[in-house]
Write an enzyme that holds these catalytic residues in place. Structure first.
Site, PDB file in Angstrom:
ATOM      1  N   CYS A  14       0.830  -1.199   0.000  1.00 47.81           N
ATOM      2  CA  CYS A  14       0.000   0.000   0.000  1.00 47.81           C
ATOM      3  C   CYS A  14       0.871   1.259   0.000  1.00 47.81           C
ATOM      4  CB  CYS A  14      -0.894  -0.039   1.251  1.00 47.81           C
ATOM      5  SG  CYS A  14      -1.341   1.532   1.981  1.00 47.81           S
ATOM      6  N   PRO A  15       0.706   2.227  -0.886  1.00 46.24           N
ATOM      7  CA  PRO A  15      -0.401   2.362  -1.834  1.00 46.24           C
ATOM      8  C   PRO A  15      -0.057   1.887  -3.251  1.00 46.24           C
ATOM      9  CG  PRO A  15       0.767   4.434  -1.700  1.00 46.24           C
ATOM     10  CD  PRO A  15       1.527   3.449  -0.842  1.00 46.24           C
TER      11      PRO A  15
END
Lengths: 83, 372
Positions: A14-15
């Protein structure tokens, strides 16, 4: 079925998987089906949320044949919000 | 009476009051004045009696503040001190060995301890983070205890505690009032309440466990006189009582001001940032808390970038929290969990701080997005 794009984001966190998904989505028309494979624990929550926010449909979510992570099949819809 | 708002002067740029609320000036003075209360409050000698009197005064003051917040009389003998909310919750649960029903967005302490019983049940939440009372009622059948928070400390959404209490009159409700006590009125119908003084500008290390009279709960570590397991931090209890009295007295004003500032932030963030999701209930919420998720950034990078620009905020994203999984609250809501930022206004936060933050945020987001 329309263009089927395979996006292997195993090993990214993430991200980055969502950024990759969005980048490919920007480059392709409505109807395109993208298969994203990710082993980021956040992807299970963030891919459905991204679909909701960006007017895409999560067609399926399944374990890949070789184990690790999840495969998310996402179809882009018309009138997606920009960026 | 003169306003006591000047007791709250948070450092510039502090927007992370959950766990970081500075102790109020009045509480600091009260604790300094009570620093001599070192003796065992149960001892019969002079020092013991002095300590005992201070502790009794602190409990009585807390009882008055709680009564004002609850709109009903709460006695000093219903209040127990614990070193933390987590310990208060663990002690509360220890009095109920049976199955529990609780919302999926309770604290991790309650979720970890409360789900050990095989028949315990979690009730999911809607996209705003709220349980459905009808669904909760169905799940409550045959349970020994319900756990339902006053409001969620991550997204601010209030829970329908009073409705649940009406539907299940015989089911005791453990209500975690963290961040809410002193800021919003307490609903009717709870049996057990937990809250920590550091949330209301008192000291860290003092929390309260309130057990309503008539509730069947056996103190697991009772050492008499409303003291659970050992000596109480008396200066801390005095500071906690002072700070809560101050906040409850100012509640209407300070909450209204905070509520308007969060409204300003909710609107400003949604307008100024592309690909952002502002989370939680916009109306039925804590006055001072807001969480939003920014797509295509890591929460950690954004926290660091905002810190560089003078603002302290928190993040519940998996990329920040020291866990492999993202926030259970955001996950239960079906919210986007990455690029997550929580703002919690400290008491006394100025409009200037909020306006300055809104000025800085778009550039901070752009910088982090450009960096990836």
């Amino acid at each position: 079925m329309d263009t089927h794009i395979w996006l292997d984001e195993r090993g990214t966190r993430c991200p980055l998987p969502i950024i990759a998904l969005n980048r490919v989505a920007m480059e392709h028309p409505a109807g395109t089906v993208i298969a994203l494979i990710s082993d980021d624990p956040a992807a299970k929550f963030d891919v459905p949320a991204w679909c909701r926010l960006k007017n895409a449909t999560l067609l399926s979510e399944s374990a890949p044949a070789d184990g690790g992570g999840l495969v998310f099949t996402v179809q882009l819809n018309a009138a997606r919000a920009s960026s | 009476m003169p306003s006591m708002v000047n007791n709250w002067q948070p450092p510039a740029g502090l927007l992370d009051a959950v766990g970081g609320q500075p102790v109020s000036a009045a509480a600091t003075s009260a604790m300094a004045a009570a620093a001599h209360a070192w003796a065992d409050p149960k001892a019969l000698h002079h020092a013991g009696r002095q300590a005992g009197a201070l502790l009794a005064a602190a409990r009585s003051s807390l009882a008055q503040s709680l009564s004002a917040a609850a709109g009903t009389k709460i006695g000093a003998d219903e209040i127990y001190f614990t070193p933390s909310v987590r310990e208060a919750q663990a002690l509360a649960l220890a009095g109920y060995p049976g199955a529990l029903v609780m919302s999926a967005v309770e604290t991790t302490t309650l979720l970890d301890l409360g789900t050990s019983h095989p028949r315990s049940q979690l009730v999911g939440v809607d996209p705003l983070g709220r349980i459905d009372p009808a669904e909760f009622h169905l799940a409550a059948a045959g349970k020994a205890l319900a756990a339902l928070q006053l409001a969620n400390t991550e997204v601010g959404t209030c829970q329908p505690v009073a409705q649940v209490a009406t539907a299940d009159a015989n089911l005791p409700i453990l209500m975690d009032a963290s961040q809410g006590l002193g800021r919003i009125p307490l609903p009717d119908g709870w049996s057990i309440l937990t809250a920590g003084a550091c949330d209301w500008a008192g000291p860290a290390g003092v929390a309260i466990l309130v057990i309503r009279r008539g509730v069947h709960w056996v103190p697991p570590l009772n050492s008499g006189n409303g003291l659970l397991g050992g000596f109480t931090d008396i200066p801390g209890a005095v500071g906690a009582a002072t700070a809560l009295a101050e906040l409850v007295y100012e509640q209407a004003t300070s909450s209204e001001q905070a509520f308007a500032k969060i409204d300003l932030l909710r609107a400003g963030i949604a307008n100024k940032i592309s690909d952002v999701e502002v989370l939680g209930d916009p109306v039925w919420r804590l006055p001072h808390i807001l969480t939003f998720s920014v797509l295509y950034v890591s929460g950690e990078a954004l926290v660091i970038e905002l810190d560089r620009r003078g603002f302290a905020v928190a993040s519940g994203s998996a990329c920040v929290a020291d866990e492999a999984r993202p926030s259970h609250v955001l996950a239960a809501m079906g919210a986007y969990t990455g690029g997550n930022i929580r703002i919690s206004l400290p008491l006394g936060c100025t409009t200037e701080t909020v306006v300055d933050f809104l000025d800085v945020l778009p550039d901070a987001v752009a910088a982090v997005r450009a960096d990836i």
